[in-house]
Design a protein around this motif. Sequence first.
Motif, PDB file in Angstrom:
ATOM      1  N   MET A   1     -34.757 -57.174  89.330  1.00  0.00           N
ATOM      2  CA  MET A   1     -34.302 -57.073  87.851  1.00  0.00           C
ATOM      3  C   MET A   1     -33.086 -58.147  87.843  1.00  0.00           C
ATOM      4  O   MET A   1     -32.302 -58.119  88.941  1.00  0.00           O
ATOM      5  CB  MET A   1     -34.061 -55.838  87.410  1.00  0.00           C
ATOM      6  N   PHE A   2     -32.892 -58.892  86.871  1.00  0.00           N
ATOM      7  CA  PHE A   2     -31.991 -59.692  86.768  1.00  0.00           C
ATOM      8  C   PHE A   2     -31.136 -59.491  85.499  1.00  0.00           C
ATOM      9  O   PHE A   2     -31.390 -59.185  84.384  1.00  0.00           O
ATOM     10  CB  PHE A   2     -32.781 -61.219  86.314  1.00  0.00           C
ATOM     11  N   ILE A   3     -29.899 -59.895  85.752  1.00  0.00           N
ATOM     12  CA  ILE A   3     -28.687 -59.714  85.097  1.00  0.00           C
ATOM     13  C   ILE A   3     -28.005 -61.019  84.688  1.00  0.00           C
ATOM     14  O   ILE A   3     -27.534 -61.774  85.568  1.00  0.00           O
ATOM     15  CB  ILE A   3     -27.740 -58.755  85.501  1.00  0.00           C
ATOM     16  N   ILE A   4     -28.170 -61.619  83.673  1.00  0.00           N
ATOM     17  CA  ILE A   4     -27.901 -63.089  83.268  1.00  0.00           C
ATOM     18  C   ILE A   4     -26.273 -62.981  82.386  1.00  0.00           C
ATOM     19  O   ILE A   4     -26.386 -62.464  81.292  1.00  0.00           O
ATOM     20  CB  ILE A   4     -28.915 -63.826  82.378  1.00  0.00           C
ATOM     21  N   LEU A   5     -25.519 -63.536  83.109  1.00  0.00           N
ATOM     22  CA  LEU A   5     -24.025 -63.713  82.364  1.00  0.00           C
ATOM     23  C   LEU A   5     -23.985 -64.946  81.562  1.00  0.00           C
ATOM     24  O   LEU A   5     -24.087 -65.944  82.224  1.00  0.00           O
ATOM     25  CB  LEU A   5     -23.094 -63.694  83.365  1.00  0.00           C
ATOM     26  N   LEU A   6     -23.711 -64.801  80.290  1.00  0.00           N
ATOM     27  CA  LEU A   6     -23.500 -65.740  79.509  1.00  0.00           C
ATOM     28  C   LEU A   6     -22.212 -65.367  78.609  1.00  0.00           C
ATOM     29  O   LEU A   6     -21.946 -64.555  78.228  1.00  0.00           O
ATOM     30  CB  LEU A   6     -24.887 -66.007  78.360  1.00  0.00           C
ATOM     31  N   GLY A   7     -21.620 -66.610  78.363  1.00  0.00           N
ATOM     32  CA  GLY A   7     -20.438 -66.860  77.287  1.00  0.00           C
ATOM     33  C   GLY A   7     -19.768 -68.139  77.392  1.00  0.00           C
ATOM     34  O   GLY A   7     -20.042 -68.948  77.907  1.00  0.00           O
ATOM     35  N   THR A   8     -18.900 -68.195  76.524  1.00  0.00           N
ATOM     36  CA  THR A   8     -18.142 -69.339  76.184  1.00  0.00           C
ATOM     37  C   THR A   8     -17.184 -69.615  77.369  1.00  0.00           C
ATOM     38  O   THR A   8     -16.721 -68.677  78.524  1.00  0.00           O
ATOM     39  CB  THR A   8     -17.103 -69.223  74.994  1.00  0.00           C
ATOM     40  N   VAL A  34     -26.474 -64.997  91.956  1.00  0.00           N
ATOM     41  CA  VAL A  34     -26.785 -66.657  92.114  1.00  0.00           C
ATOM     42  C   VAL A  34     -25.986 -67.386  91.208  1.00  0.00           C
ATOM     43  O   VAL A  34     -25.395 -67.213  90.096  1.00  0.00           O
ATOM     44  CB  VAL A  34     -28.235 -66.733  91.240  1.00  0.00           C
ATOM     45  N   ASN A  35     -25.212 -68.282  92.095  1.00  0.00           N
ATOM     46  CA  ASN A  35     -24.312 -69.374  91.131  1.00  0.00           C
ATOM     47  C   ASN A  35     -24.946 -70.435  90.532  1.00  0.00           C
ATOM     48  O   ASN A  35     -25.983 -71.116  91.035  1.00  0.00           O
ATOM     49  CB  ASN A  35     -23.416 -70.220  92.143  1.00  0.00           C
ATOM     50  N   PHE A  36     -25.284 -70.334  89.293  1.00  0.00           N
ATOM     51  CA  PHE A  36     -26.169 -71.135  88.230  1.00  0.00           C
ATOM     52  C   PHE A  36     -25.413 -72.551  88.062  1.00  0.00           C
ATOM     53  O   PHE A  36     -25.962 -73.118  86.896  1.00  0.00           O
ATOM     54  CB  PHE A  36     -26.948 -70.422  87.561  1.00  0.00           C
ATOM     55  N   ASP A  37     -24.150 -72.710  88.146  1.00  0.00           N
ATOM     56  CA  ASP A  37     -23.393 -73.804  87.716  1.00  0.00           C
ATOM     57  C   ASP A  37     -23.248 -74.830  88.958  1.00  0.00           C
ATOM     58  O   ASP A  37     -22.574 -74.872  89.661  1.00  0.00           O
ATOM     59  CB  ASP A  37     -22.004 -73.352  87.310  1.00  0.00           C
ATOM     60  N   PRO A  94     -33.059 -58.160  96.341  1.00  0.00           N
ATOM     61  CA  PRO A  94     -32.182 -57.170  95.861  1.00  0.00           C
ATOM     62  C   PRO A  94     -32.918 -56.354  94.829  1.00  0.00           C
ATOM     63  O   PRO A  94     -33.867 -56.429  94.383  1.00  0.00           O
ATOM     64  CB  PRO A  94     -31.057 -58.054  95.315  1.00  0.00           C
ATOM     65  N   ASP A  95     -31.745 -55.153  94.469  1.00  0.00           N
ATOM     66  CA  ASP A  95     -32.200 -54.387  93.525  1.00  0.00           C
ATOM     67  C   ASP A  95     -32.075 -54.879  92.145  1.00  0.00           C
ATOM     68  O   ASP A  95     -32.730 -54.997  91.107  1.00  0.00           O
ATOM     69  CB  ASP A  95     -31.641 -53.060  93.619  1.00  0.00           C
ATOM     70  N   PHE A  96     -30.882 -55.778  92.248  1.00  0.00           N
ATOM     71  CA  PHE A  96     -30.377 -56.419  90.962  1.00  0.00           C
ATOM     72  C   PHE A  96     -30.010 -57.785  91.529  1.00  0.00           C
ATOM     73  O   PHE A  96     -29.137 -58.056  92.524  1.00  0.00           O
ATOM     74  CB  PHE A  96     -29.090 -55.811  90.272  1.00  0.00           C
ATOM     75  N   THR A  97     -30.295 -58.841  90.549  1.00  0.00           N
ATOM     76  CA  THR A  97     -29.676 -60.213  90.839  1.00  0.00           C
ATOM     77  C   THR A  97     -28.978 -60.569  89.641  1.00  0.00           C
ATOM     78  O   THR A  97     -29.336 -60.473  88.612  1.00  0.00           O
ATOM     79  CB  THR A  97     -30.963 -61.168  90.875  1.00  0.00           C
ATOM     80  N   ILE A  98     -27.503 -61.115  89.902  1.00  0.00           N
ATOM     81  CA  ILE A  98     -26.751 -61.356  89.005  1.00  0.00           C
ATOM     82  C   ILE A  98     -26.790 -62.881  88.827  1.00  0.00           C
ATOM     83  O   ILE A  98     -26.385 -63.432  89.825  1.00  0.00           O
ATOM     84  CB  ILE A  98     -25.295 -60.792  89.079  1.00  0.00           C
TER      85      ILE A  98
END
Length: 261
Positions: A1-8, A34-37, A94-98
């Motif tokens: 399961m994935f948790i996607i962090l978005l914001g300014t 996961v560092n996606f930057d 993982p149970d969760f992937t951020i």
Amino acid sequence: MFIILLGTAGAGKSTLAGELKSTMEDTGANVAIVNFDPAAEKLPYDADVDVRDYVKIEDFFDKGLGPNGSLISAVDSLINYSDKIREEIDKINPDFTIIDTPGQLELFAYRIGGPLVLNSIIYNEKSVVIFLMDSIFFDNPANIVSILTLASSVNTRFRKPQINVVSKSDLLDKELIDEIIPRLHEDGYLESLLRESKDIDGYTLDLSLSLAKALYASGYFGHILPISIFNELSLRLLYGKIQEVLTESEDYKIYDNENNL
């Protein structure tokens, strides 16, 4: 399961990623970040998977692109490595992937590459977007309308369940946290705040009222969570909401009548 962090930019995505992982792990969950930057210089956490291992933004600077063009090209090029990134995640199991996305929201969310690469990694697994709204946008009702409009726009771009949170809530007045934010989902409440405000000019008021009406009419509003990395309870409440969305279960509940967010 994935948790996607978005914001300014500056909303606190990376800081929240690390603190949320710690909170989740305290309950026994296995969590990967996961560092996606590709443009990240320093991270406040140890990334379990890092896209900089595949794509370096400096490579695009060398091609004569500027900062924005380099980030766009770097994110777009990640599609070539999506299978390898997913393999890394699967090895961790993982149970969760951020997923901590780039700070430049407009370059990531509103181009084809960002959502495309994300979806290629997530496949059909359950996922939720956490949209961070910086507390600086809650200084007056017109700014609240603007950030909620942006939140709704992000929702249409990624088309995933979305939890809207106010980051850095420790900087907000108690009245905002206890009385105003909890009522924003009430139909017409934001419009009443706009009409009562003495700091909004006529044009901004008319535009803000129109946008607020559209937000309520669309049914977009939900409960908004104030979050502070200095308030463990707020992080636990966020984790509980994530579980509710992703697992549709009520296994994780908070019983606390004494503490306030």
